[in-house]
Structure formats: structure tokens, C-alpha cells
Design an enzyme around this catalytic site. Structure first.
Site, PDB file in Angstrom:
ATOM      1  N   LYS A   1      12.773  13.217  -1.869  1.00 19.24           N
ATOM      2  CA  LYS A   1      13.502  12.705  -0.716  1.00 19.24           C
ATOM      3  C   LYS A   1      14.648  13.640  -0.363  1.00 19.24           C
ATOM      4  O   LYS A   1      15.216  14.302  -1.232  1.00 19.24           O
ATOM      5  CB  LYS A   1      14.090  11.323  -1.021  1.00 19.24           C
ATOM      6  CG  LYS A   1      13.084  10.206  -1.248  1.00 19.24           C
ATOM      7  CD  LYS A   1      13.821   8.912  -1.591  1.00 19.24           C
ATOM      8  CE  LYS A   1      12.860   7.776  -1.898  1.00 19.24           C
ATOM      9  NZ  LYS A   1      12.111   7.338  -0.719  1.00 19.24           N
TER      10      LYS A   1
ATOM     11  N   ASP B   1      15.329   0.041  -5.413  1.00 13.42           N
ATOM     12  CA  ASP B   1      13.873   0.017  -5.305  1.00 13.42           C
ATOM     13  C   ASP B   1      13.213  -0.871  -6.363  1.00 13.42           C
ATOM     14  O   ASP B   1      11.992  -0.975  -6.412  1.00 13.42           O
ATOM     15  CB  ASP B   1      13.322   1.444  -5.387  1.00 13.42           C
ATOM     16  CG  ASP B   1      12.158   1.666  -4.442  1.00 13.42           C
ATOM     17  OD1 ASP B   1      11.936   0.826  -3.545  1.00 13.42           O
ATOM     18  OD2 ASP B   1      11.457   2.690  -4.586  1.00 13.42           O
TER      19      ASP B   1
ATOM     20  N   ARG C   1       3.358   1.467  -4.207  1.00 16.25           N
ATOM     21  CA  ARG C   1       2.028   0.861  -4.097  1.00 16.25           C
ATOM     22  C   ARG C   1       1.152   1.206  -5.306  1.00 16.25           C
ATOM     23  O   ARG C   1       0.217   0.466  -5.618  1.00 16.25           O
ATOM     24  CB  ARG C   1       1.368   1.307  -2.790  1.00 16.25           C
ATOM     25  CG  ARG C   1       1.070   2.777  -2.663  1.00 16.25           C
ATOM     26  CD  ARG C   1       0.927   3.234  -1.225  1.00 16.25           C
ATOM     27  NE  ARG C   1       2.183   3.196  -0.502  1.00 16.25           N
ATOM     28  CZ  ARG C   1       2.331   3.534   0.779  1.00 16.25           C
ATOM     29  NH1 ARG C   1       1.268   3.933   1.480  1.00 16.25           N
ATOM     30  NH2 ARG C   1       3.503   3.472   1.359  1.00 16.25           N
TER      31      ARG C   1
END
Length: 494
Positions: free
Chosen positions: A264, A275, A338
């Protein structure tokens, strides 16, 4: 965590020797209307002079010339006086009234529901994260330690216990999310979860990195392999004898997300300690359910990893094998949530619950689509409607989003069963992530249909980095705890 004591009283508020008495004002057709115990009716004539508008979150303090309190605080209710408005106003007042010890609420209520809303809002607002704050600043930043709601319609003992359990649950999430990532990592998260559970009837199972490998949890292992602090899978099982239905909740627990080798930029990396908010939510919900003896079976799957770049980190084009054997080509290591969630969803499916809900700060696309106060819900239609009903009942804003069938084809991989992202094509990123997760939902016990599943993306609302509002101060909000508890209550046998 700072937790204020909460009580209800039917005595006269004017006799209360407290620091502050809170009354209300609301905006009605361009004018201001006092909403207060009749003893304070005389203040209505001075609202204009005090600059009171009745707008939501406006707090005006003045000297108490009526009762025994030191000061009076007038909190804006906005345009409503329903339970949601009362909860928000009480929370805003408790949040803003720092540096005092005792706060009393003297806002009229028509029933126990409204009284409970004031109590819950105040308990949620009286929170501050001071673990790393210098002692000289602590007093001025700390909210009241004691809150009393004056009402003739107090909720019963069971409801009062529920309010405290809910507030403690939200504040537990806030504490975990606000903690610096140097101190909160997969192993320490597991330890803190054990502290929160204590002697409650919750069965705890932990997979370390060796056990994760042996049991095929390749998503969690892959994401965590770049960190010197290895991943964990934490299963929490609350199984009361009276339960007739089983709800599984899967939480994303990335204790810090650098993006991995798909690093990032510096500014977006700030705040990535949040997170793991999904996993914190799962812990808080199950602890609160056990404390209140909710008669529903709840199983939580907390997928914990730290996403770091290193010589051991997963690379773009690596292929991971998820629990159950599905292979995933990693084309973006910053689409890591995910991957860990896939393992959790498969494991949850293996127990054939009545429904599965996952909660995650999953995508930046959710923030682009819905901003910082609305969360998204996607999945099986009936379960989505059930989540929305639960969110409406507690005034936590969720918005339904589709999972278009055509999105799945964008995740086709040339070397694996599926790929985890579509680099270079940001379109429908929030829904694309949901389409990925949908592949890992299993069948019902009879094998006839897919287990009902809903995906909650709370990326925007989990961390408040903007204007303070209602009971939400700076930092973690604990969003979705109250919705998930209301959802769990809908599965009880009562």
C-alpha cells in the site's frame, strides 16, 4: 476500556448531587422545543439566549439553578424523539461530557424501550481509549464513571444486563481495534480473547501455524507467511442447551495490513490496524450472547494473520490451496482478507449451520460506494433482509448490494480454480470480493441447497477518522456488534 456504571432511578432528579444533569432540545419547524423533566421547564424561556438549536450533537452547558447538580447540559435531539434519536443524543452527551464523574439523564421517556435507548446510548458514549495516553491528559479526556437515567419506566433487570453486555461488547471491539499493531497480533489476539471469555461457557479451539498446515488452511497460512508473527485460527463455540438453531459468524482478523508485496502507499496504510475489526466483532458478539444466556448456538471463526512483505511473503501468481481443496491464484496480495475468509467460510460450512454471516473490513471499494457511516450487506436474499431488519432495530445503517452473476467470470484463472482479484479493473470491487467469497459457501446437511449466507463489509464505518457524532468518538466504532446481536436474537427459540 473505560466502562461507566449504569443505573436507573425513579427518584426526583433535582435531588441528585451529580456533576451534570442532561436534558434535551429538539428542532421543530424552525423553532426549538425543550425535552426535559418538568422540573426544568423554566429553561425553555432561555434556549435562544443560550444559543440552543436542538440540532443533533449540539451540547450547551449552563449553571443548574433548579436542583442539586453542578451544571445542566442541553443535548440536541435533532428532529426526533424516538428510541434511535434518544440513543444517539444520550451517546453524544456522554461522549462530550469528559472530565466529570457523574452524569444524570432527565429526558422524559414514554416506555422502557426509550429508557433503555438512553441508557445504551450513554453507556456507548462514555468510552475513551486511554491506555497509551499521558497521565496529565487522562482526566480531561476521560468520560463519566457513573451514569444514572432518571425515568419512571426503567427496563427490567434482564434488559439492563443486556444493555451493559452490549456496551461492553462494543467497547471490547473498540479496545482491540484501537490497540497499536505492535501489541496486537494473531497470538496476542488469541490471548486477549481468552481474557474476555474468562469463565463463560464458550469452547475455544486454536490452530497454530503447524495445525493450520496439517488441516489445510492454506489461505490463512499464505497471508500470514510474510510476517515474523505467525497466523492463527480461533474457533469459539457457544452451545446452550436450549438452542434450536445454529448461526455461524466468520470474522476477518488481519491485525495489520501493509498490502504484502502489493504494498500500500504510505497514507492508505495508516489505520490498517483496524483490519481485524471483523474478528473482534465475532468475539464481542459471542461473549455478549454468553453473558446474557441467549438461547441460540453461535460458532465464531476468527481468521487471524498479519499481512507483511518479506522474503517469505506470498507472491503475485503464487497459488494457495484453501481448506477443502479449492486453489486460488493470488494476483494481488493486498486482496488478502478474502483469502483468510475463504478458509473460515469453508470450515463454518462443514458444520452445516442454519446460516452463515461473515463480517469484514474487506474493500476500499465499499468506502467509495457507501462512505464512512453505511455498511454493506450482500448474499442470500432472505438472510440479507433479516440482517437489514436487525440493523434497523438498533439504528445501525446497512445498505443492500447485489452480487451480479456476471462478476464471477472475471475471477477465472488460467492456472487455478479461481483468482483473488482483477488487477487494473477496479469496477464493482466490493461486489467482486463478495462473488469470490460466495464460491466457498457449502451445502446444507442434506446437500440439496446452499447454506444461507450474508456478507457484511464494514470497511467504511469500522473506524471513525472524521467528524465525531452520536456515541462515536475518534477511532474504532464497534459497528455491527449490535446488529449481529439483534440478528442472533432472531434465531432464538424464545
Amino acid at each position: 476500556m473505560t466502562s461507566a456504571s449504569l443505573s436507573f432511578s425513579a427518584e426526583s432528579v433535582t435531588e441528585a448531587a451529580v456533576d451534570v444533569v442532561v436534558i434535551g432540545a429538539r428542532s421543530v419547524d424552525g423553532s426549538v422545543e425543550l425535552v426535559a423533566d418538568p422540573a426544568y421547564a423554566g429553561i425553555a424561556a432561555h434556549l435562544d439566549a443560550l444559543g440552543v438549536t436542538g440540532g443533533a450533537d449540539q451540547l450547551v452547558r449552563t449553571v443548574d439553578t433548579v436542583g442539586a447538580a453542578k451544571t445542566i447540559a442541553i443535548i440536541g435531539l435533532g428532529r426526533g424523539t424516538d428510541a434511535a434519536a434518544l440513543r444517539a443524543a444520550a451517546g453524544s452527551a456522554a461522549r462530550q461530557l469528559t472530565g466529570v464523574d457523574t452524569v444524570a439523564f432527565a429526558i422524559p421517556t414514554s416506555d422502557a424501550v426509550e429508557a433503555a435507548a438512553i441508557g445504551e446510548g450513554a453507556a456507548l458514549g462514555a468510552y475513551a481509549y486511554t491506555a497509551y495516553r499521558h497521565t496529565s491528559l487522562e482526566k480531561t479526556k476521560t468520560p463519566a464513571s457513573s451514569i444514572v437515567v432518571y425515568t419512571a419506566s426503567a427496563p427490567d433487570d434482564a434488559e439492563q444486563a443486556r444493555i451493559i453486555a452490549v456496551a461492553d461488547g462494543v467497547n471490547l471491539v473498540r479496545d482491540l481495534v484501537n490497540a497499536p499493531p505492535s501489541d496486537l497480533y494473531p497470538e496476542s489476539f488469541v490471548d486477549l480473547a481468552g481474557d474476555a471469555i474468562g469463565d463463560l461457557p464458550i469452547e475455544v479451539t486454536v490452530w497454530d501455524e503447524t495445525e493450520l498446515a496439517a488441516d489445510g488452511f492454506g489461505g490463512i497460512l499464505g497471508v500470514g507467511q510474510g510476517s515474523a508473527r505467525p497466523p492463527r485460527l480461533l474457533k469459539l463455540a457457544y452451545s446452550p442447551a436450549a438452542a434450536t438453531q445454529h448461526l455461524a459468524i466468520v470474522g476477518k482478523g488481519i491485525t495489520f495490513d501493509t498490502g504484502g508485496l502489493s504494498l500500500k502507499p504510505p497514507v492508505p496504510m495508516i489505520g490498517m490496524k483496524s483490519d481485524m475489526a471483523g474478528a473482534a466483532n465475532v468475539l464481542a458478539v459471542i461473549v455478549a450472547a454468553a453473558r446474557t444466556e441467549l438461547p441460540v448456538r453461535l460458532t465464531g471463526w476468527l481468521c487471524l494473520a498479519e499481512n507483511m512483505p518479506s522474503g517469505n511473503a506470498v507472491r503475485p501468481n503464487d497459488v494457495l490451496s484453501i481448506r477443502g481443496g479449492t486453489t486460488v491464484e493470488v494476483v494481488n496480495t493486498d486482496a488478502e482478507g478474502r483469502l483468510v475468509m475463504a478458509d473460515g467460510l469453508v470450515a463454518a460450512s462443514e458444520e452445516h449451520p442454519d446460516a452463515i454471516v461473515d463480517v469484514a473490513t474487506l474493500t476500499g471499494a465499499q468506502v467509495v460506494a457507501l462512505g464512512h457511516r453505511y455498511s454493506a450487506v450482500m448474499g442470500e436474499v432472505d438472510l440479507v433482509e433479516r440482517v437489514l431488519a436487525a440493523s434497523k432495530s438498533v439504528a445501525e445503517p446497512f445498505w443492500p448490494m447485489p452480487i451480479p452473476e456476471e462478476l464471477r467470470a472475471r475471477l477465472d484463472s488460467g492456472v487455478a480454480d479461481i483468482k483473488n482479484a482483477t488487477p487494473g479493473d477496479p469496477a464493482a470491487g466490493m461486489m467482486l470480493a463478495a462473488a469470490f467469497l460466495q464460491d466457498f459457501i457449502g451445502k446444507t446437511a442434506d446437500g440439496e441447497s446452499t447454506i444461507p449466507w450474508a456478507h457484511l463489509d464494514i470497511a467504511g464505518a469500522a473506524l471513525n477518522e472524521g467528524k465525531l457524532y452520536s456515541f462515536n468518538g475518534p477511532g474504532a466504532t464497534g459497528v455491527s456488534v449490535r446488529t449481529l446481536l439483534a440478528l442472533a436474537e432472531s434465531y432464538t427459540s424464545k
